[in-house]
Motif scaffolding. Structure first.
Motif, short mmCIF file in Angstrom:
data_model
loop_
_atom_site.label_atom_id
_atom_site.label_comp_id
_atom_site.label_asym_id
_atom_site.label_seq_id
_atom_site.Cartn_x
_atom_site.Cartn_y
_atom_site.Cartn_z
N ASN A 236 0.98 -1.18 -0.06
CA ASN A 236 -0.03 0.13 -0.01
C ASN A 236 0.87 1.51 -0.05
O ASN A 236 1.72 1.31 0.91
N MET A 237 0.59 2.03 -0.90
CA MET A 237 1.52 3.29 -1.14
C MET A 237 0.78 4.75 -1.09
O MET A 237 -0.60 4.66 -1.34
N GLY A 238 1.38 5.64 -0.20
CA GLY A 238 0.64 6.75 -0.10
C GLY A 238 1.77 7.77 -0.57
O GLY A 238 2.94 7.47 -0.49
N ILE A 239 1.36 9.07 -0.78
CA ILE A 239 2.45 10.19 -1.22
C ILE A 239 2.42 11.24 -0.19
O ILE A 239 1.43 11.58 0.51
N GLY A 240 3.68 11.84 0.09
CA GLY A 240 3.85 12.79 0.94
C GLY A 240 4.72 13.80 0.26
O GLY A 240 5.33 13.82 -0.68
N THR A 241 4.78 15.25 0.84
CA THR A 241 5.61 16.21 0.51
C THR A 241 6.64 16.55 1.57
O THR A 241 6.22 17.06 2.36
N ASP A 242 7.79 15.85 1.44
CA ASP A 242 8.98 15.90 2.63
C ASP A 242 9.64 17.21 2.67
O ASP A 242 10.46 17.34 3.53
#
Length: 477
Positions: free
Chosen positions: A322-328
């Motif tokens: 399961n993949m999620g996206i972030g703005t690090d």
């Protein structure tokens, strides 16, 4: 009754419950009452207090960002774009990020800038991984965003005295106390009057936390029904440190302690045992992530700046992770992050078919929602939260609109975002954040960066000036 109706939207990216997927739905009405969607379909015949003309608009579910650091990253703009420690495999974590850290006065401006950028790029739910700071909860509430507050804690701090060796200063009691304080802060967030805050348990990094702190924090999260997130497999330095300490990979060590699972999130998860930069004698990490239902929070921009990349997003998805996206990092633009995620996946795989836009959009919506334990966000469906954006699909950069989501991600980006609603409240309109003064915060941050830069030489192990560490693009004359 305070029903708002979007009448005859040209297109709705709605949730098809039978197919368990998003679906393009043309000429569709969407109604919401307060913060909840009450109707999605054609021919709405009920009453409505407010009616919006949906012609030329696409209703798109709010994006779910599961990994971000709003209280610090905006200040790094211009400093960290091109630097990484050559003696530490080009990471900037250990040598440079600590010396450019925002001071207390700068933190609220960092937060307002980051949250404004996120709202402008369609994010309605955010996981805010920050160290606790004064006024944090009220500041998040001010933005009008739905936020998973994730106060970080740890048993040790890292540092380098020479730019090629990372050392750790341990204080396990302090880590335990910080975890207790973080849990109390999560409790306060869940009781906040805005009703949009919820929590997560976050031991900061796998190499700065004792085994006891990791196990205790995971148990606490399970007891409270919260997600648990940790930075792991994020650098070659960390990979070598964990294999040296425990004789197994970061993912392997977490698995051996029973810390992987459906409510566990690995921040970054790049350096698995089969990554070319960390080739180990096993090839089990990807299987461990998939088989346990663990989520990986993928944030490509911050790594791409230093020539580092996941191998590759499409491979993880095909294996069932399961993949999620972030703005690090800055800019906090979720649509830009999604576009880069697709391009890097395809270049790393050497195959344009490794990742479909369907997979990418799912990661930024339902994948993130699943990681946070939510089935009421990241989709447009009756009973879900009224968190969505209105996209101008007549915008020249959307046209031609054979596939509007592709045109949005790969071409138009945030320029086509007409409005954003969170919990049924409009928070963005025509490129302006309605809840925060983005421009003023950016001006304050500009001044704060000068102040922080003035102290860099004293904090740096080699006593270098900012200009020495990060030379400007052109000389100042």
């Amino acid at each position: 009754m305070a029903i708002t109706l979007i009448r005859n939207a040209e297109l709705v990216v709605g949730w098809d419950s039978s197919a368990k997927s998003h679906s393009y739905m043309p000429d569709t009405d969407v109604a919401f009452d307060g913060g909840t969607i009450t109707f999605m379909g054609r021919g709405y015949e009920g009453a409505a207090e407010t009616v919006l003309d949906g012609r030329g608009l696409m209703v798109m579910p709010g994006l779910v960002n599961i990994h971000s650091h709003p209280s610090s990253e905006p200040l790094n703009k211009g400093f960290l774009d091109e630097i990484g420690s050559p003696g530490l495999y080009n990471s900037s974590l250990y040598e440079y990020m600590p010396i450019f850290r925002a001071d207390a006065e700068a933190v609220p401006h960092c937060v307002r800038v980051a949250l404004s950028e996120l709202l402008l790029s369609g994010v309605t739910t955010l996981a805010d991984l920050s160290m606790a700071h004064p006024g944090w909860l009220d500041l998040l509430a001010e933005a009008g965003m739905r936020v998973c507050i994730a106060p970080m804690f740890r048993s040790a701090r890292w540092f380098t005295k020479n730019g090629h060796v990372v050392e750790y200063e341990w204080d396990e009691k302090a880590g335990e106390k910080a975890m207790e304080e973080a849990i109390r802060l999560v409790e306060r967030a869940e009781q906040h009057e805005c009703g949009r805050l919820f929590g997560m348990v976050v031991p900061a990094q796998i190499d700065t936390c004792s085994a006891g702190l990791l196990k205790d924090s995971h148990a606490e999260a399970a007891k409270r029904g919260l997600s648990w997130q940790i930075h792991a497999a994020q650098s070659v330095v960390e990979f070598h440190e964990i294999t040296r300490r425990h004789g197994t990979t970061p993912i392997g060590w977490l698995d051996s302690m029973g810390l992987l699972g459906e409510r566990s999130i690995i921040g970054h998860g790049i350096f698995l045992d089969d990554h070319p930069s960390t080739r180990w004698h096993t090839e089990t990490d990807l299987d461990r992530l998939a088989d346990t239902g663990t989520t990986v929070a993928h944030c490509p921009t911050v790594f791409a700046r230093r020539g580092i990349a996941m191998r590759d997003l499409g491979r993880y998805i095909r294996r069932g992770v399961n993949m999620g996206i972030g703005t690090d990092t800055y800019p906090h633009n979720m649509l830009d992050e999604m576009r880069l995620a697709a391009h890097i996946a395809r270049t790393q795989a050497g195959n344009p078919r490794t990742l479909q836009t369907t997979d990418l959009f799912n990661a930024a919506t339902i994948g993130g929602a699943k990681a946070l334990g939510r089935d009421d966000i990241g989709r447009i469906a009756v009973g879900c939260k009224a968190d969505f954006s209105l996209i101008d699909i007549t915008h020249p950069m959307i046209r031609p609109a054979y596939d509007p989501i592709r045109s949005l991600i790969y071409s138009a980006g945030d320029r086509a975002l007409k409005a954003l609603y969170v919990d049924g409240n409009k928070v963005v309109e025509d490129g302006e954040v309605l809840t925060m003064d983005y421009r003023q915060a950016a001006e304050h941050l500009h001044e704060a960066q000068k102040r922080v830069a003035a102290g860099v030489q004293q904090r740096d192990w080699a006593h270098r000036s900012p200009e020495k560490i990060a030379p400007p693009t052109f000389h100042w004359s």
